[in-house]
Design a protein around this motif. Sequence first.
Motif, short mmCIF file in Angstrom:
data_model
loop_
_atom_site.label_atom_id
_atom_site.label_comp_id
_atom_site.label_asym_id
_atom_site.label_seq_id
_atom_site.Cartn_x
_atom_site.Cartn_y
_atom_site.Cartn_z
N ALA A 106 0.71 -1.08 -0.04
CA ALA A 106 0.54 0.05 -0.34
C ALA A 106 1.05 1.18 -0.01
O ALA A 106 0.36 1.83 -0.86
CB ALA A 106 -0.89 -0.37 0.96
N ALA A 107 2.04 0.74 0.69
CA ALA A 107 2.94 2.51 0.25
C ALA A 107 3.30 2.59 -0.89
O ALA A 107 4.10 3.72 -1.00
CB ALA A 107 3.61 2.44 2.03
N LEU A 108 3.51 1.45 -1.21
CA LEU A 108 4.37 1.74 -2.62
C LEU A 108 3.78 2.44 -3.15
O LEU A 108 4.22 2.79 -4.13
CB LEU A 108 5.28 0.94 -2.91
CG LEU A 108 6.31 -0.27 -2.39
CD1 LEU A 108 6.34 -1.62 -2.79
CD2 LEU A 108 7.84 1.11 -2.79
N LEU A 109 2.19 1.61 -3.65
CA LEU A 109 1.13 2.39 -4.88
C LEU A 109 0.58 3.48 -4.07
O LEU A 109 1.24 4.78 -5.13
CB LEU A 109 0.00 1.53 -4.27
CG LEU A 109 0.35 0.70 -4.89
CD1 LEU A 109 -1.20 -1.49 -4.54
CD2 LEU A 109 -0.13 -0.35 -6.76
N ALA A 110 0.88 4.04 -2.94
CA ALA A 110 0.97 4.97 -2.94
C ALA A 110 1.68 6.13 -3.43
O ALA A 110 1.57 7.38 -3.43
CB ALA A 110 0.36 5.47 -1.27
N LEU A 111 3.27 6.23 -2.88
CA LEU A 111 4.13 6.56 -3.26
C LEU A 111 4.07 6.70 -5.08
O LEU A 111 4.59 8.04 -4.67
CB LEU A 111 5.95 5.92 -2.81
CG LEU A 111 6.90 6.49 -2.53
CD1 LEU A 111 7.64 7.65 -2.32
CD2 LEU A 111 7.87 5.90 -3.20
N GLY A 112 4.36 5.58 -5.83
CA GLY A 112 4.08 5.24 -7.28
C GLY A 112 2.30 6.21 -7.58
O GLY A 112 2.97 7.06 -8.08
N ALA A 113 1.54 6.99 -6.72
CA ALA A 113 0.86 7.25 -7.42
C ALA A 113 1.16 8.78 -7.87
O ALA A 113 0.61 9.76 -8.21
CB ALA A 113 -1.21 7.51 -6.43
N ALA A 114 1.49 9.77 -6.32
CA ALA A 114 1.89 10.61 -5.82
C ALA A 114 3.11 10.86 -6.68
O ALA A 114 3.12 12.27 -7.59
CB ALA A 114 2.53 10.57 -4.75
N LEU A 115 4.13 10.38 -7.27
CA LEU A 115 4.81 10.55 -8.45
C LEU A 115 4.47 10.50 -9.25
O LEU A 115 4.96 11.50 -10.77
CB LEU A 115 6.12 9.63 -7.43
CG LEU A 115 6.98 8.76 -6.59
CD1 LEU A 115 8.34 8.41 -6.98
CD2 LEU A 115 7.26 10.62 -7.00
N GLY A 116 3.44 9.70 -9.50
CA GLY A 116 2.35 9.72 -10.75
C GLY A 116 2.01 11.56 -11.33
O GLY A 116 2.03 11.77 -11.90
N ILE A 117 1.38 11.51 -10.16
CA ILE A 117 0.40 12.75 -9.68
C ILE A 117 1.68 14.03 -10.76
O ILE A 117 1.25 14.79 -11.42
CB ILE A 117 -0.15 13.25 -8.70
CG1 ILE A 117 -0.95 12.34 -9.02
CG2 ILE A 117 -0.83 14.71 -8.52
CD1 ILE A 117 -1.99 12.54 -7.60
N VAL A 118 2.32 14.90 -9.42
CA VAL A 118 3.51 15.02 -9.56
C VAL A 118 3.98 15.07 -11.01
O VAL A 118 4.42 15.95 -11.47
CB VAL A 118 4.61 15.42 -8.44
CG1 VAL A 118 6.52 16.55 -8.82
CG2 VAL A 118 4.51 15.04 -7.25
N ALA A 119 4.64 13.91 -12.11
CA ALA A 119 5.43 14.62 -13.40
C ALA A 119 3.98 14.32 -13.73
O ALA A 119 4.44 15.67 -14.79
CB ALA A 119 5.40 12.68 -13.55
N LEU A 120 2.81 14.65 -13.43
CA LEU A 120 1.39 15.44 -14.99
C LEU A 120 1.64 16.59 -14.22
O LEU A 120 1.35 16.91 -15.49
CB LEU A 120 0.83 14.17 -14.37
CG LEU A 120 -0.25 12.61 -15.24
CD1 LEU A 120 -1.09 12.25 -14.64
CD2 LEU A 120 0.07 13.14 -16.19
N LEU A 121 1.32 16.53 -12.85
CA LEU A 121 1.73 17.86 -13.25
C LEU A 121 2.81 19.57 -13.77
O LEU A 121 2.38 19.95 -14.04
CB LEU A 121 1.44 18.45 -11.68
CG LEU A 121 0.01 18.03 -10.80
CD1 LEU A 121 -0.14 18.60 -9.69
CD2 LEU A 121 -1.07 18.55 -11.49
N GLU A 122 3.87 18.35 -13.85
CA GLU A 122 5.19 18.78 -14.51
C GLU A 122 4.94 19.35 -15.97
O GLU A 122 5.75 19.85 -16.42
CB GLU A 122 6.43 18.50 -13.56
CG GLU A 122 6.55 19.20 -12.21
CD GLU A 122 7.79 18.21 -11.35
OE1 GLU A 122 8.62 17.40 -12.93
OE2 GLU A 122 8.28 18.73 -10.49
N ALA A 123 4.31 18.02 -16.30
CA ALA A 123 4.20 17.74 -17.99
C ALA A 123 3.63 19.11 -18.44
O ALA A 123 3.29 19.29 -19.78
CB ALA A 123 4.20 16.84 -17.99
N THR A 124 2.27 19.76 -18.03
CA THR A 124 1.90 20.69 -18.67
C THR A 124 2.48 22.14 -17.79
O THR A 124 3.25 22.05 -18.17
CB THR A 124 0.77 20.78 -17.14
OG1 THR A 124 1.00 21.02 -16.41
CG2 THR A 124 -0.83 19.83 -17.15
N PRO A 125 1.88 22.47 -19.99
CA PRO A 125 2.51 23.56 -20.62
C PRO A 125 2.80 24.92 -19.21
O PRO A 125 1.52 24.84 -18.49
CB PRO A 125 2.47 23.92 -21.21
CG PRO A 125 0.80 22.68 -21.60
CD PRO A 125 1.33 21.85 -21.11
#
Length: 50
Positions: free
Chosen positions: A14-33
């Motif tokens: 569960a901790a690994l899934l939460a960490l992966g989701a958080a990193l994925g959200i941050v990556a998506l936010l940084e990818a927006t212009p």
Amino acid sequence: MSRLLAAALTVVVAALLALGAALGIVALLEATPEQPNTPLITYEQPDQGS
């Protein structure tokens, strides 16, 4: 002992899934212009006569 091991593995997964989701959200936010910082309303400045 197997219940304790199962609970520990569940917590780790569960901790690994939460960490992966958080990193994925941050990556998506940084990818927006970057949005331009232009005001929606501008006011005319009065002439500053000498």
